[in-house]
Design an enzyme around this catalytic site. Sequence first.
Site, short mmCIF file in Angstrom:
data_model
loop_
_atom_site.label_atom_id
_atom_site.label_comp_id
_atom_site.label_asym_id
_atom_site.label_seq_id
_atom_site.Cartn_x
_atom_site.Cartn_y
_atom_site.Cartn_z
N HIS A 151 -12.17 -2.08 1.61
CA HIS A 151 -11.11 -1.39 2.87
C HIS A 151 -11.64 -1.66 4.28
CE1 HIS A 151 -10.03 1.98 5.50
NE2 HIS A 151 -8.69 1.64 5.14
N ASP A 190 0.88 -1.11 0.16
CA ASP A 190 -0.05 0.01 -0.02
C ASP A 190 1.09 1.20 -0.08
OD1 ASP A 190 -2.10 1.76 0.38
OD2 ASP A 190 -2.88 0.96 2.17
#
Length: 390
Positions: A316, A214
């Site tokens: 998420h 990420d």
Amino acid sequence: MKITEVRTRVVQWEGKTIPLPPHFCTNPMDLVMFREASMGNFAFHGWVLVEIFTDAGLVGLGNAALSPLVTKSCIDNYLKPLLIGADPWDVEYLWQQMYRRTMAFGRKGVGMVAISAVDIALWDLLGKSAKQPVYRLLGGRTKKKIPVYASRLYSLPLDELRVEAQRYKDQGYKAMKLRFGWGPVDGAAGMQRNIDLLRTVREVVGDGIDLMADAYMGWTLDYAKRMLPLLEPFHLRWLEEPVIPDDTRGYAELKAYGRVPIAGGEHEFTVFGFRELLEANALDYIQFDTNRVGGISQARKISALAEAYQVPVIPHAGQMHNYHVVMASLNSPMAEFFPKVDVEVGNELFWYIFDGEPTPVDGYIDLDENTPGLGLTVNEDSLKRFQITE
């Protein structure tokens, strides 16, 4: 059944927090903060809790993080008047009312977060009314259990990173995600530091475990293009949020290279935004968060749209609102899971607020078929560690 009251509470953590060091996680502020622990700008130590009361004695529970005081104000002043006296089973009608009432100043960001928190509470209420878990209302179980990936692995010293990765491997996770700590302001040397993170974790977990990484919106398109060939040997399942969320063209360009799958959508808020991303062929994985995209009412619509394009949805964050959506969707192969740790960024605060969150066994979680609604309750005793604004 009619809604009689809507209660909102902001809970701000007052306990100990772990300071975030420089290079904890690259992020959009790096370009303007010059590495003064810029990730601290994205830490959120407060949540808004929404409880919807009815004349049937049932209470629905919703929540949202990020800007909780502003979100509370939006709910109290603009959404609550639409809800009092309404039938919660008219959930789609109520959603459209909230969306259109806030359209002039909402649509994305805080306005949609406020709608999300309310909508999640409504679905929890419907599940309790029907005496069914929410995923049953969404279509039922599509998988025996939900595979989850361990999501943490911030840019620790490499020896500590190695220990953490080994712990997740020993716990049975088949996938895990790390955070890059360096971005454009760190130059070529920082690029090599990012590669050191990948190499360390890959050496620990081997090739039989999926590894994701990420960048949390912290890279420019130029920097991301330079990084792609360096990332390729590590066989990432995806590179997450390499550029800012509004750069649809940048996402599409990175995906077109075909070197590393591209994921995003954590900071997109509407079905229209996801339609644009899908039409642009910009993402390999969609990562909306149910408490940002308008709640469960919109999450299921975005999931259906993504399925038509055969783009998997892996929301998420963990949390029950996302797990129920994942359980009911064949197009959601797994879910994210935040291990319980001391409070740092704020992702972990739900462990300190709610009871009922499942914990993985050998990398899987299950949802109880006998628990109606979302399966969460507020731990009122634990809230004594928070400052509460009602």
